[in-house]
Design a protein around this motif. Sequence first.
Motif, mmCIF file in Angstrom:
data_model
loop_
_atom_site.group_PDB
_atom_site.id
_atom_site.type_symbol
_atom_site.label_atom_id
_atom_site.label_comp_id
_atom_site.label_asym_id
_atom_site.label_seq_id
_atom_site.Cartn_x
_atom_site.Cartn_y
_atom_site.Cartn_z
ATOM 1 N N MET A 1 41.835 33.479 27.091
ATOM 2 C CA MET A 1 40.505 33.596 27.693
ATOM 3 C C MET A 1 40.383 34.925 28.423
ATOM 4 N N THR A 3 42.135 37.751 28.178
ATOM 5 C CA THR A 3 42.169 38.954 27.345
ATOM 6 C C THR A 3 40.866 39.095 26.570
ATOM 7 N N ALA A 4 40.342 37.952 26.138
ATOM 8 C CA ALA A 4 39.100 38.008 25.374
ATOM 9 C C ALA A 4 37.975 38.593 26.221
ATOM 10 N N THR A 5 37.985 38.282 27.505
ATOM 11 C CA THR A 5 36.942 38.751 28.405
ATOM 12 C C THR A 5 36.888 40.267 28.435
ATOM 13 N N ASP A 6 38.055 40.872 28.299
ATOM 14 C CA ASP A 6 38.110 42.310 28.479
ATOM 15 C C ASP A 6 37.929 43.090 27.179
ATOM 16 N N ALA A 7 37.820 42.401 26.093
ATOM 17 C CA ALA A 7 37.788 43.101 24.814
ATOM 18 C C ALA A 7 36.369 43.387 24.356
ATOM 19 N N THR A 8 36.205 44.514 23.714
ATOM 20 C CA THR A 8 34.994 44.738 22.961
ATOM 21 C C THR A 8 35.305 44.267 21.570
ATOM 22 N N ARG A 9 34.564 43.307 21.106
ATOM 23 C CA ARG A 9 34.896 42.730 19.812
ATOM 24 C C ARG A 9 34.153 43.453 18.709
ATOM 25 N N LEU B 7 42.260 46.127 25.610
ATOM 26 C CA LEU B 7 41.487 46.498 26.792
ATOM 27 C C LEU B 7 40.568 47.659 26.443
ATOM 28 N N SER B 8 39.390 47.646 27.023
ATOM 29 C CA SER B 8 38.453 48.736 26.756
ATOM 30 C C SER B 8 37.792 49.151 28.058
ATOM 31 N N ARG B 10 34.912 49.018 28.853
ATOM 32 C CA ARG B 10 33.798 48.154 29.217
ATOM 33 C C ARG B 10 34.219 47.072 30.224
ATOM 34 N N SER B 11 35.529 46.859 30.340
ATOM 35 C CA SER B 11 36.003 45.761 31.182
ATOM 36 C C SER B 11 35.450 45.828 32.604
ATOM 37 N N THR B 14 31.981 44.165 32.446
ATOM 38 C CA THR B 14 31.945 42.773 32.040
ATOM 39 C C THR B 14 32.560 41.859 33.089
ATOM 40 N N ARG B 15 33.357 42.419 33.960
ATOM 41 C CA ARG B 15 33.956 41.581 34.985
ATOM 42 C C ARG B 15 32.941 41.129 36.016
ATOM 43 N N ARG B 90 30.487 36.880 22.468
ATOM 44 C CA ARG B 90 30.902 36.710 23.859
ATOM 45 C C ARG B 90 30.088 35.617 24.541
ATOM 46 N N ASP B 162 32.769 33.882 26.477
ATOM 47 C CA ASP B 162 32.961 33.908 27.932
ATOM 48 C C ASP B 162 31.887 33.083 28.619
ATOM 49 N N GLY B 192 38.116 27.986 32.595
ATOM 50 C CA GLY B 192 37.508 29.161 33.203
ATOM 51 C C GLY B 192 36.267 29.683 32.520
ATOM 52 N N ARG B 193 35.769 28.958 31.535
ATOM 53 C CA ARG B 193 34.565 29.435 30.863
ATOM 54 C C ARG B 193 33.351 29.237 31.762
#
Lengths: 258, 315
Positions: A1, A3-9, B7-8, B10-11, B14-15, B90, B162, B192-193
């Motif tokens: 979960m 790691t997925a949050t931080d990824a640009t897919r 990791l990108s 954009r994180s 998105t956080r 997402r 997410d 955590g979703r």
Amino acid sequence: MSTATDATRPAPRLGGFNRVLLTLELRRMLRNRRTVFFSLLFPAALFFAFAGSSGGDERVGHGNVSAYVMVSMALYGAALTTASAGSSVALERSVGWSRQLRLTPLHPLAYIATKAACALVLGALAVGVVNVAAVAQGRAEMPTGRWLACALLALLCSFVFAALGLFVGYVVPGENAMQLLGPGLALFAFLGNLFIPITEGSALWHVASLTPMFGVAEISRAPLTGELPWYAVVNAVAWLVVFVGGAAWRMSRDTARG
Amino acid sequence: MNQTSTLSPRSATTRSDAVRLQQVRRSFGDVEAVRGIDLVVRPGEVVAFLGPNGAGKTTTLDMVLGLARPTSGTVHVLGLDPREAVGQGRVAAVMQSGGLLKDLTVAETVRYVRSLFTHVRDVDDVLERAGLTALADRRVGLCSGGEQQRLRFALALLSDPDLLLLDEPTTGMDVEGRRTFWSAIRDDARHGRTVMFATHYLEEADAYADRIVLVSGGRIVADGTAAEIKARAVGRTVRATCPDVDDAMVAEIAALPGVEGVDVRGSSVVVHGTDSDAVARHLLTRTTARDLEIVGRGLEDAFLSLTGADERTPA
């Protein structure tokens, strides 16, 4: 979960057009007993009925009457298949599946490409079944090159009816579209000279020459007959424009509402 | 099709917030369905969007999903444009209007939708989470409403979103179906979703949400935990027959501690307030009131009074 949050897919390749999608769509269509019967079995049965009668060996252009009937039935079967594929798009919109798909990365063009590919495969199957039936029966006769050309033209021409199916699917809600398209296409096939030859120049012939299957039938049979009247081409193009225009018109209204 | 997440840059964005609506309005012709909504949903929250039919819930969710554009205002989902967030898988949703193909089986439907995403979970995994493992080979057309809804939930889980949006997810389900559905959602949200669901069932909002956003007439009328919303409705209704009621008496009652509203109907006085004892004492000792009746108010009354849907007892 996390790691997925931080990824640009990444977006799917080809806008989501893929083999799984194609396989499942084909399976759906083959699961529909009505499609299988009317587009695959019925035209072959009609071929045996018409081409089996006396006169099948009579010469027509570069081949014989049996070959003529075979091309007509192949076009009829393919037209039913593509019309059914077209109406299914409208049905999927009406039940909200398209809305479900809008929540995925599937590109609208990839969706249309999938549907078109399915219609092409099933149309080819419909054409193939009638042609195999003709080979098995053994009376149809024409040079191989012209035979293949007829089969290919019948398949291409059947796409006019994919547009018709889409159009009718929008106008007639729910699963009733095919109940209208089935008899409708049978009538068009009759007037389009697919079932019984209509005497050229008669009053009925003049009316029939304006109906949607008349032109594409002449085009599909052109390699066999060796002639392609100008009014047949005009007829085919005009109906294609009408059906595509109608489908686009209903589709845009539908999209504006949704 | 599975891709390893990386990791990108954009994180950082998105956080921040799962959902951020700023002064969002949406009109359909002359009808203004959403009239200026400001809302921030933080990651990990389970938020109920509670309101009567026509409150603007579905329109708002449609805008969060990018299915509709706001007439004015801005919508950000996970720091992105809604369509981009949806395109990346997402954000996913269980929509009221989302249809299914009756001629596919449950597992085929999942494989169909799964083939469209680049970041996916296993078919078996989502079927299990949605409680559909035993139904995998059943035709969708033969599934009950509740089972079809769990299938929509399974589809929504495929991309491991997410943010999960649910629009009136249990409409038309029986009690058992509703319970099974929510336990699947609850189990999933534990990981955590962020979940945001629209409902007009008070019990659902109360039982399953960490936070309730009450909407009415296209606006947010209350926002807080279930306990906070309930607190706004704590109190009782005191009803009494009082033939010689006049404005002075009404003003006197209204001035009592905890009184929220006084309503006169013919010879009856209806008083809403948190201190029913004080009201009763006043009515019985200082006025001619008789036939006194005291009724407790629940979440239902809070809902009705806050959303303005209560025609019977305007407080």
